[in-house]
Design a protein around this motif. Structure first.
Motif, mmCIF file in Angstrom:
data_model
loop_
_atom_site.group_PDB
_atom_site.id
_atom_site.type_symbol
_atom_site.label_atom_id
_atom_site.label_comp_id
_atom_site.label_asym_id
_atom_site.label_seq_id
_atom_site.Cartn_x
_atom_site.Cartn_y
_atom_site.Cartn_z
ATOM 1 N N HIS A 145 0.826 -1.208 0.000
ATOM 2 C CA HIS A 145 0.000 0.000 0.000
ATOM 3 C C HIS A 145 0.863 1.261 0.000
ATOM 4 C CE1 HIS A 145 -3.918 -1.812 0.216
ATOM 5 N NE2 HIS A 145 -3.592 -2.517 1.291
ATOM 6 N N LYS A 146 2.015 1.178 0.623
ATOM 7 C CA LYS A 146 2.917 2.328 0.686
ATOM 8 C C LYS A 146 3.642 2.552 -0.642
ATOM 9 C CE LYS A 146 7.004 3.992 3.148
ATOM 10 N NZ LYS A 146 7.989 3.674 4.194
ATOM 11 N N TYR A 147 4.181 1.477 -1.231
ATOM 12 C CA TYR A 147 5.056 1.622 -2.397
ATOM 13 C C TYR A 147 4.342 1.505 -3.743
ATOM 14 C CZ TYR A 147 9.119 1.588 0.631
ATOM 15 O OH TYR A 147 10.047 1.905 1.588
ATOM 16 N N GLN A 148 3.204 0.828 -3.803
ATOM 17 C CA GLN A 148 2.562 0.604 -5.099
ATOM 18 C C GLN A 148 2.174 1.895 -5.815
ATOM 19 O OE1 GLN A 148 2.693 -2.547 -6.311
ATOM 20 N NE2 GLN A 148 2.249 -1.475 -8.220
ATOM 21 N N PRO A 149 1.657 2.914 -5.115
ATOM 22 C CA PRO A 149 1.370 4.168 -5.828
ATOM 23 C C PRO A 149 2.631 4.800 -6.431
ATOM 24 C CG PRO A 149 0.235 4.144 -3.726
ATOM 25 C CD PRO A 149 1.145 2.954 -3.740
ATOM 26 N N LEU A 150 3.738 4.693 -5.730
ATOM 27 C CA LEU A 150 4.996 5.227 -6.254
ATOM 28 C C LEU A 150 5.449 4.440 -7.483
ATOM 29 C CD1 LEU A 150 6.876 5.675 -2.852
ATOM 30 C CD2 LEU A 150 5.755 7.449 -4.210
ATOM 31 N N ILE A 151 5.302 3.125 -7.427
ATOM 32 C CA ILE A 151 5.670 2.272 -8.562
ATOM 33 C C ILE A 151 4.775 2.577 -9.760
ATOM 34 C CG2 ILE A 151 5.723 -0.120 -9.382
ATOM 35 C CD1 ILE A 151 6.537 -0.897 -6.469
ATOM 36 N N ASP A 152 3.475 2.715 -9.510
ATOM 37 C CA ASP A 152 2.536 3.026 -10.590
ATOM 38 C C ASP A 152 2.866 4.374 -11.235
ATOM 39 O OD1 ASP A 152 1.230 0.639 -10.154
ATOM 40 O OD2 ASP A 152 -0.363 1.535 -8.941
ATOM 41 N N HIS A 153 3.239 5.346 -10.416
ATOM 42 C CA HIS A 153 3.616 6.666 -10.949
ATOM 43 C C HIS A 153 4.860 6.549 -11.838
ATOM 44 C CE1 HIS A 153 4.179 10.961 -11.219
ATOM 45 N NE2 HIS A 153 5.412 10.823 -10.766
ATOM 46 N N GLU A 154 5.838 5.757 -11.402
ATOM 47 C CA GLU A 154 7.046 5.562 -12.213
ATOM 48 C C GLU A 154 6.699 4.886 -13.541
ATOM 49 O OE1 GLU A 154 10.385 6.518 -11.595
ATOM 50 O OE2 GLU A 154 9.448 7.686 -10.009
ATOM 51 N N TYR A 155 5.803 3.911 -13.504
ATOM 52 C CA TYR A 155 5.369 3.265 -14.749
ATOM 53 C C TYR A 155 4.678 4.272 -15.676
ATOM 54 C CZ TYR A 155 6.493 -1.624 -13.806
ATOM 55 O OH TYR A 155 7.151 -2.808 -13.592
ATOM 56 N N ASP A 156 3.870 5.156 -15.111
ATOM 57 C CA ASP A 156 3.224 6.191 -15.927
ATOM 58 C C ASP A 156 4.272 7.064 -16.614
ATOM 59 O OD1 ASP A 156 0.721 5.262 -15.193
ATOM 60 O OD2 ASP A 156 0.442 6.779 -13.609
ATOM 61 N N LEU A 157 5.320 7.423 -15.875
ATOM 62 C CA LEU A 157 6.396 8.224 -16.457
ATOM 63 C C LEU A 157 7.134 7.452 -17.550
ATOM 64 C CD1 LEU A 157 7.812 9.903 -13.222
ATOM 65 C CD2 LEU A 157 6.331 10.939 -14.969
#
Length: 173
Positions: A145-157
């Motif tokens: 829950h902590k890291y998945q939003p950050l990972i998803d944002h990196e994938y978007d980039l």
């Protein structure tokens, strides 16, 4: 039909198997042609991508800059994926070590004839051996829950970078 000389630059990269599809989809956007994929000889969880690219590619400077950004974002994704499992693994390992220490204490208590101490220490030690898996799972959920939003944002980039690179590499078509 006239043939002309094309000088190629070549590149081999060793990547984790779970990222092969992403890299295989992304590198052609930067002008690379993937010649082959093969299993890493020394690293069984890695794949070797062999690629080539025309040295006289139009927009090459910008494509190289975008490629470096892509590689940086992928490195961030890999780091975040490792961080996602690091804390739960450390906590579970510490609990196992503490449980092992209690079991060792139980053995020593038995050697000196302290039966009640042996039972108490042994019970705590067993709990220390049983508890790590549920703790790991719980911490993994929190960590995800902590890291998945950050990972998803990196994938978007990453996808934005690939779109820009695709647009630049199609200028020559």
């Amino acid at each position: 039909m006239s043939k002309h000389f094309i000088g190629y630059e070549h590149r081999d990269i060793l990547i984790d198997k779970k990222y092969v599809d992403i890299y295989s989809d992304a590198y052609p956007n930067f002008g690379w042609q993937i010649e082959r994929k093969s299993a890493g000889k020394e690293h069984h969880d890695k794949t070797l991508l062999k690629m080539k690219r025309d040295r006289k590619l139009i927009n090459q400077t910008e494509l190289k800059r975008l490629q470096r950004k892509f590689e940086s974002k992928m490195a961030n994704i890999e780091k975040l994926e490792r961080l996602k499992t690091l804390s739960p693994t450390i906590v579970a390992s510490i609990i196992v070590l503490i449980g092992t220490a209690f079991v060792a204490g139980s053995v020593f208590a038995n050697d000196v004839g302290y039966t009640i101490g042996m039972i108490i220490l042994g019970t705590v030690g067993l709990v220390g051996w049983i508890l790590p898996y549920p703790v790991f799972k719980h911490r993994m959920i929190k960590s995800t829950h902590k890291y998945q939003p950050l990972i998803d944002h990196e994938y978007d980039l990453v996808y934005e970078i690939c779109e820009k690179a695709y647009t630049l590499s199609r200028v020559i078509d």
